[in-house]
Design an enzyme around this catalytic site. Sequence first.
Site, short mmCIF file in Angstrom:
data_model
loop_
_atom_site.label_atom_id
_atom_site.label_comp_id
_atom_site.label_asym_id
_atom_site.label_seq_id
_atom_site.Cartn_x
_atom_site.Cartn_y
_atom_site.Cartn_z
N ASP A 62 -1.25 7.15 31.74
CA ASP A 62 -0.47 8.22 31.09
C ASP A 62 -1.38 9.27 30.48
O ASP A 62 -1.08 10.47 30.54
CB ASP A 62 0.44 7.62 30.01
N ASP A 66 -1.08 1.14 31.89
CA ASP A 66 -0.14 2.26 31.87
C ASP A 66 -0.59 3.32 30.88
O ASP A 66 -0.45 4.52 31.14
CB ASP A 66 1.26 1.76 31.48
N ALA A 67 -1.09 2.87 29.73
CA ALA A 67 -1.50 3.83 28.70
C ALA A 67 -2.66 4.70 29.19
O ALA A 67 -2.67 5.92 28.97
CB ALA A 67 -1.92 3.08 27.44
N CYS A 89 -19.33 -30.18 15.39
CA CYS A 89 -20.01 -31.38 14.89
C CYS A 89 -20.61 -32.23 16.01
O CYS A 89 -21.18 -33.29 15.75
CB CYS A 89 -19.05 -32.23 14.06
N SER A 109 11.19 10.53 40.08
CA SER A 109 10.53 9.88 38.95
C SER A 109 11.17 10.39 37.67
O SER A 109 12.13 11.17 37.71
CB SER A 109 9.04 10.18 38.96
N LYS A 115 14.30 0.83 29.71
CA LYS A 115 13.46 1.16 30.87
C LYS A 115 12.79 -0.12 31.35
O LYS A 115 11.76 -0.54 30.82
CB LYS A 115 12.42 2.21 30.51
N ARG A 123 11.46 2.93 46.74
CA ARG A 123 11.45 4.38 46.51
C ARG A 123 10.47 5.10 47.43
O ARG A 123 10.74 6.19 47.91
CB ARG A 123 11.09 4.68 45.05
N GLU A 158 16.63 -1.39 39.42
CA GLU A 158 15.29 -1.98 39.30
C GLU A 158 15.34 -3.46 39.65
O GLU A 158 16.16 -4.21 39.10
CB GLU A 158 14.75 -1.84 37.87
#
Length: 716
Positions: A51, A47-48, A418, A96, A123, A144, A181
């Site tokens: 964005d 997502d980052a 070991c 959106s 959210k 949607r 949602e």
Amino acid sequence: MKDELAPKQLHKQTSLSAAAERVNLLVDELNSHRRAYYDNNTVLISDAQYDLLFLELEELERKFPELITGDSPTQTVGGSANQTFSPVEHLEKMMSLDNSFSPEELAAWGERAGAGPYLCELKIDGLAVNLRYLKGRLVSAATRGDGSVGEDVTANVLTIGSIPKQLLGKNHPAQVEVRGEVFIGVDDFSKLNEALVAEGKSPFANPRNCASGSLRQKESSVTASRPLQMLVHGIGAWSDAPVQNQSDLYELLAKWGLPTTDKYKVVTSIPEVLQYIDDFEKRRHKLEHEIDGVVVKIDDLSRQRELGFTSRAPRWAIAYKYAPEQVNTKLLDIKVSIGRTGRATPFAVVSPVKVAGSVVEFATLHNQDVVKAKGILIGDTIVLRKAGDVIPEILGPVIELRDGTEKPFVMPKKCPDCNSALAPSSEGDIDLRCQNSKSCPAQLRERVAYLGSRSVLDIEALGYVAACALTQPVEPKIAPLKSEADLFNLKLEDLLPIRALVLDADTGLPKLDDSGKPKVVDFFKKKDGTPAEAAIKLLKNLEDSKVKPLWRILVALSIRHVGPVAARSLTSHFGSLDRIFAASEEELSVVDGVGQTLAQSIKDWISVDWHREIVESWRKAGVLLEIPGHAGPGALATSDGLFSGLSIVATGSLKDFTREQIEEAIISNGGKAASSVSKKTAFVIAGENAGSKLAKAEELGVEIIDEAEFKRRLAK
């Protein structure tokens, strides 16, 4: 993400032709990711990352509005309706939300939208669904889609038990659209993925994909088998709604029997909105579902209508996105680390990636069954999550990006430190353990680091790096500590020659210097050869630790299953290590919080020769192995202590005491620090946010005091 599509900074001198080329790339890439996300339930980038690309496109289009096209993600909503399902046209468009990423951006939206009241809600990271009711009866449910036309998922939605087929009450509107949602809870997601892998099926990468994929099944029976839930958060078409505010609407929807959240809040100012955002950012990992931010809405419905919409989003609402805690990165390898009890723990080596404010290179995988349950292969692109300060966790693979070069992880049969055999310690044990508990350098290192930790002996100068230096030095070749037995016999001349590798506390792997070579340090001496403060401090800390509370000494022995709670009970009951080790399993089992498994573990531990050597060596070094004045099994530490004979419970958050400190204050004054409230409880010390224990005390009529009163009694 391809290098040419990495987010770029917009320069004032950017030409129209260069901007047009960049816009075309961004539109194609973003639309590709939207199709994967909305139509195929797949996340190819985090997502980052999405964005950042979206914000760059918005900035370019603001500077060059002539480049805006009808198919730009900034002008459109969601994805498209999949042909697998019949199309459903929404009576009112599903929009959106615009995003904000800082308090300043949120405040700017507040200035545009006008003064509050504002409704704040979580959210949810799920799938947007539109429910249509005619005179209170559910007639259709649709995704949607592109905002105007969605997919008919009515048959599948009908399998979700929390969604009413008939609304409660009377006088329902002739027609109303309810939006919300659909999601899957965090715990349910983990269990479902494990079940899918066990059946030889591919796991989902994250809960959102899981919810979307589960709802959009051709067979409703598959959807019915998935633990889907829904929370509604608004309406679409409804003429003459008899409510004034969004919050009033939520109350009405709840009365109709629709699943609504109880976590929304109406506030009057942007600072209060930011406080709500901050509160839930701290609590987000304790919620039953994933969230990626907070939605803020103008509460007044008439003002919502006045503000209206852009081409894709309402002007009266905005999403505040939290800092990303999920990213995509490459799983380079899976290695195995050995813990203090010999447990072999796989961990992932990933391409370094920044998430939740820090760069992550490793992630825990717990055991080989977890690796299998997550369905990951070495070489996969994976979804990685770092929840605040929690150890990074792999959620799952992005299967669509596999190219055939990936390979499965095979748990080694030998200890990587070991070369001894790895095997379960008992029948039914999932974990594999190194069988060389005495001489395995990794186990010794971890045990020494553990006993120095705050929750055990609290030896400030014995951190992880010091533990590495004492047990695995580069020079001299023979470590000053060959077992914990030598710990309290250390002398300055043992410490000064030590040069050691600096190892990572999470993985046990050497840290590298600026040139890429393993980092080696003189830990206990200065450049001029004189003792460093670390050496002087360590020896003093060790001397002070010889008279630490007995329960800490018991925990420091690293007996499997014996933690601080059980150790307190055992030492309080028996009063000395000798009495604990001489007791039978039956005598140990009756102690509060012990039980048969832990009792057997104690007897197994003390039956080993080199374990007994540790106890004797510590005794000779002057470590106090008993509670002075203790009269024997069942007696309390002191017969005339302030709280002699009293069972005391502490609950809630205290300002001036940690949980360990208040329990030590009770025990050292002759009392018993109990973990549960009963009729035998003398009194309960209640701090902030005290829960069920406080309620139990009130029910039984047990005396309840606050922290200030406890301190007053101690002062006597």
